[in-house]
Design a protein around this motif. Structure first.
Motif, PDB file in Angstrom:
ATOM      1  N   VAL A 149      -8.965   7.271   3.604  1.00  0.00           N
ATOM      2  CA  VAL A 149     -10.383   7.068   3.897  1.00  0.00           C
ATOM      3  C   VAL A 149     -10.460   5.999   4.976  1.00  0.00           C
ATOM      4  O   VAL A 149      -9.901   4.909   4.817  1.00  0.00           O
ATOM      5  CB  VAL A 149     -11.163   6.626   2.640  1.00  0.00           C
ATOM      6  N   GLY A 150     -11.115   6.338   6.089  1.00  0.00           N
ATOM      7  CA  GLY A 150     -11.234   5.397   7.191  1.00  0.00           C
ATOM      8  C   GLY A 150     -12.522   5.611   7.953  1.00  0.00           C
ATOM      9  O   GLY A 150     -13.284   6.538   7.670  1.00  0.00           O
ATOM     10  N   ILE A 151     -12.735   4.760   8.929  1.00  0.00           N
ATOM     11  CA  ILE A 151     -13.980   4.791   9.704  1.00  0.00           C
ATOM     12  C   ILE A 151     -14.047   6.065  10.544  1.00  0.00           C
ATOM     13  O   ILE A 151     -13.050   6.514  11.089  1.00  0.00           O
ATOM     14  CB  ILE A 151     -14.097   3.524  10.594  1.00  0.00           C
ATOM     15  N   ARG A 152     -15.218   6.627  10.589  1.00  0.00           N
ATOM     16  CA  ARG A 152     -15.477   7.804  11.423  1.00  0.00           C
ATOM     17  C   ARG A 152     -16.872   7.616  11.983  1.00  0.00           C
ATOM     18  O   ARG A 152     -17.842   7.568  11.243  1.00  0.00           O
ATOM     19  CB  ARG A 152     -15.393   9.065  10.582  1.00  0.00           C
ATOM     20  N   GLY A 153     -16.981   7.490  13.269  1.00  0.00           N
ATOM     21  CA  GLY A 153     -18.293   7.271  13.868  1.00  0.00           C
ATOM     22  C   GLY A 153     -18.749   5.845  13.646  1.00  0.00           C
ATOM     23  O   GLY A 153     -17.949   4.932  13.492  1.00  0.00           O
ATOM     24  N   HIS A 154     -20.038   5.658  13.601  1.00  0.00           N
ATOM     25  CA  HIS A 154     -20.601   4.312  13.425  1.00  0.00           C
ATOM     26  C   HIS A 154     -20.937   4.084  11.953  1.00  0.00           C
ATOM     27  O   HIS A 154     -21.819   4.751  11.406  1.00  0.00           O
ATOM     28  CB  HIS A 154     -21.852   4.146  14.281  1.00  0.00           C
ATOM     29  N   LEU A 164      -0.627   2.237   9.457  1.00  0.00           N
ATOM     30  CA  LEU A 164      -0.607   2.360   8.002  1.00  0.00           C
ATOM     31  C   LEU A 164      -1.131   3.729   7.587  1.00  0.00           C
ATOM     32  O   LEU A 164      -0.563   4.378   6.700  1.00  0.00           O
ATOM     33  CB  LEU A 164      -1.423   1.247   7.349  1.00  0.00           C
ATOM     34  N   ARG A 165      -2.194   4.179   8.229  1.00  0.00           N
ATOM     35  CA  ARG A 165      -2.745   5.507   7.928  1.00  0.00           C
ATOM     36  C   ARG A 165      -1.674   6.583   8.070  1.00  0.00           C
ATOM     37  O   ARG A 165      -1.502   7.435   7.203  1.00  0.00           O
ATOM     38  CB  ARG A 165      -3.919   5.823   8.861  1.00  0.00           C
ATOM     39  N   ASP A 166      -0.914   6.516   9.150  1.00  0.00           N
ATOM     40  CA  ASP A 166       0.130   7.511   9.380  1.00  0.00           C
ATOM     41  C   ASP A 166       1.220   7.442   8.313  1.00  0.00           C
ATOM     42  O   ASP A 166       1.701   8.479   7.848  1.00  0.00           O
ATOM     43  CB  ASP A 166       0.731   7.342  10.777  1.00  0.00           C
ATOM     44  N   ARG A 167       1.596   6.238   7.907  1.00  0.00           N
ATOM     45  CA  ARG A 167       2.619   6.085   6.858  1.00  0.00           C
ATOM     46  C   ARG A 167       2.123   6.669   5.539  1.00  0.00           C
ATOM     47  O   ARG A 167       2.874   7.327   4.822  1.00  0.00           O
ATOM     48  CB  ARG A 167       2.975   4.609   6.678  1.00  0.00           C
ATOM     49  N   VAL A 168       0.862   6.425   5.220  1.00  0.00           N
ATOM     50  CA  VAL A 168       0.290   6.927   3.961  1.00  0.00           C
ATOM     51  C   VAL A 168       0.162   8.452   4.001  1.00  0.00           C
ATOM     52  O   VAL A 168       0.486   9.129   3.026  1.00  0.00           O
ATOM     53  CB  VAL A 168      -1.068   6.249   3.673  1.00  0.00           C
ATOM     54  N   LEU A 169      -0.301   8.980   5.125  1.00  0.00           N
ATOM     55  CA  LEU A 169      -0.409  10.435   5.264  1.00  0.00           C
ATOM     56  C   LEU A 169       0.959  11.097   5.120  1.00  0.00           C
ATOM     57  O   LEU A 169       1.068  12.182   4.550  1.00  0.00           O
ATOM     58  CB  LEU A 169      -1.063  10.807   6.590  1.00  0.00           C
ATOM     59  N   ASP A 170       2.007  10.443   5.605  1.00  0.00           N
ATOM     60  CA  ASP A 170       3.367  10.966   5.446  1.00  0.00           C
ATOM     61  C   ASP A 170       3.779  11.038   3.976  1.00  0.00           C
ATOM     62  O   ASP A 170       4.654  11.818   3.618  1.00  0.00           O
ATOM     63  CB  ASP A 170       4.377  10.113   6.215  1.00  0.00           C
ATOM     64  N   ILE A 184       0.846  -1.205   0.000  1.00  0.00           N
ATOM     65  CA  ILE A 184       0.000   0.000   0.000  1.00  0.00           C
ATOM     66  C   ILE A 184       0.877   1.250   0.000  1.00  0.00           C
ATOM     67  O   ILE A 184       0.645   2.189  -0.770  1.00  0.00           O
ATOM     68  CB  ILE A 184      -0.949   0.005   1.226  1.00  0.00           C
ATOM     69  N   VAL A 185       1.891   1.269   0.850  1.00  0.00           N
ATOM     70  CA  VAL A 185       2.786   2.430   0.928  1.00  0.00           C
ATOM     71  C   VAL A 185       3.545   2.599  -0.385  1.00  0.00           C
ATOM     72  O   VAL A 185       3.729   3.725  -0.851  1.00  0.00           O
ATOM     73  CB  VAL A 185       3.744   2.316   2.134  1.00  0.00           C
ATOM     74  N   GLU A 186       3.950   1.504  -0.994  1.00  0.00           N
ATOM     75  CA  GLU A 186       4.632   1.595  -2.297  1.00  0.00           C
ATOM     76  C   GLU A 186       3.748   2.300  -3.323  1.00  0.00           C
ATOM     77  O   GLU A 186       4.209   3.182  -4.057  1.00  0.00           O
ATOM     78  CB  GLU A 186       5.007   0.204  -2.800  1.00  0.00           C
ATOM     79  N   LEU A 187       2.478   1.938  -3.364  1.00  0.00           N
ATOM     80  CA  LEU A 187       1.558   2.597  -4.302  1.00  0.00           C
ATOM     81  C   LEU A 187       1.386   4.069  -3.957  1.00  0.00           C
ATOM     82  O   LEU A 187       1.325   4.914  -4.850  1.00  0.00           O
ATOM     83  CB  LEU A 187       0.206   1.884  -4.299  1.00  0.00           C
ATOM     84  N   ALA A 188       1.318   4.373  -2.666  1.00  0.00           N
ATOM     85  CA  ALA A 188       1.178   5.771  -2.244  1.00  0.00           C
ATOM     86  C   ALA A 188       2.416   6.575  -2.628  1.00  0.00           C
ATOM     87  O   ALA A 188       2.310   7.688  -3.147  1.00  0.00           O
ATOM     88  CB  ALA A 188       0.929   5.844  -0.739  1.00  0.00           C
ATOM     89  N   GLU A 189       3.590   6.023  -2.387  1.00  0.00           N
ATOM     90  CA  GLU A 189       4.835   6.729  -2.695  1.00  0.00           C
ATOM     91  C   GLU A 189       5.035   6.926  -4.195  1.00  0.00           C
ATOM     92  O   GLU A 189       5.623   7.918  -4.616  1.00  0.00           O
ATOM     93  CB  GLU A 189       6.038   5.971  -2.124  1.00  0.00           C
ATOM     94  N   SER A 190       4.527   5.990  -4.981  1.00  0.00           N
ATOM     95  CA  SER A 190       4.726   6.052  -6.433  1.00  0.00           C
ATOM     96  C   SER A 190       3.787   7.051  -7.106  1.00  0.00           C
ATOM     97  O   SER A 190       3.948   7.347  -8.280  1.00  0.00           O
ATOM     98  CB  SER A 190       4.516   4.673  -7.053  1.00  0.00           C
ATOM     99  N   GLY A 191       2.796   7.531  -6.350  1.00  0.00           N
ATOM    100  CA  GLY A 191       1.825   8.447  -6.939  1.00  0.00           C
ATOM    101  C   GLY A 191       0.710   7.718  -7.671  1.00  0.00           C
ATOM    102  O   GLY A 191      -0.100   8.343  -8.352  1.00  0.00           O
ATOM    103  N   ASP A 192       0.645   6.390  -7.521  1.00  0.00           N
ATOM    104  CA  ASP A 192      -0.383   5.597  -8.194  1.00  0.00           C
ATOM    105  C   ASP A 192      -1.671   5.493  -7.388  1.00  0.00           C
ATOM    106  O   ASP A 192      -2.547   4.713  -7.728  1.00  0.00           O
ATOM    107  CB  ASP A 192       0.140   4.183  -8.487  1.00  0.00           C
ATOM    108  N   ALA A 193      -1.768   6.265  -6.304  1.00  0.00           N
ATOM    109  CA  ALA A 193      -2.974   6.230  -5.474  1.00  0.00           C
ATOM    110  C   ALA A 193      -3.421   7.653  -5.174  1.00  0.00           C
ATOM    111  O   ALA A 193      -2.614   8.496  -4.802  1.00  0.00           O
ATOM    112  CB  ALA A 193      -2.701   5.487  -4.170  1.00  0.00           C
ATOM    113  N   ASP A 194      -4.705   7.917  -5.370  1.00  0.00           N
ATOM    114  CA  ASP A 194      -5.271   9.210  -4.991  1.00  0.00           C
ATOM    115  C   ASP A 194      -5.737   9.193  -3.540  1.00  0.00           C
ATOM    116  O   ASP A 194      -5.754  10.229  -2.875  1.00  0.00           O
ATOM    117  CB  ASP A 194      -6.448   9.565  -5.901  1.00  0.00           C
TER     118      ASP A 194
END
Length: 122
Positions: A109-114, A97-103, A78-88
């Motif tokens: 996109v993740g859970i918020r509330g119920h 993982l969220r923190d690595r991707v945000l970096d 997942i991080v490889e795709l994020a770093e390569s620019g192949d993920a919006d």
């Protein structure tokens, strides 16, 4: 899409594809690394709720385009795709993982509330 995102329907009662349509658009190109598919396959061999969730996740993954990466570990793929620019966006509920991707500068996109997804940006 990462492993736990595809398992959300069973584990968190989230209609993940409906939520993604609401947040992004119906014509978004959803991709899943083959490392995630491998992880779902291994988890589905187990029992209990996790095995069922992984089996459902594997079925749901057929609605996504499978992509190869150089990484065999799902999070690293997942991080490889994020770093390569192949993920919006990356869909995950995994905080490390969220923190690595945000970096990488990619919104998550993740859970918020119920049973609701939301976008988090760095």
């Amino acid at each position: 899409m990462d492993t736990n995102a595809l398992m959300m329907p069973v584990e968190l009662d989230v209609r993940v594809f409906d939520e993604l349509d609401r947040l992004l658009s119906a014509d978004v190109d959803l991709v899943v690394p083959t490392a995630v598919l491998d992880e779902l396959e291994k988890l589905s061999a187990g029992g209990g709720t996790e095995g069922v969730a992984a089996s459902v996740g594997a079925d749901l993954a057929t609605r996504c385009r499978a992509v190869e990466t150089d990484e065999s570990y799902a999070d690293d793929a997942i991080v490889e795709l994020a770093e390569s620019g192949d993920a919006d966006y990356v869909v995950t509920n995994d905080k490390p993982l969220r923190d690595r991707v945000l970096d990488c500068g990619i919104p998550v996109v993740g859970i918020r509330g119920h049973a609701t997804l939301a976008i988090t940006e760095s």
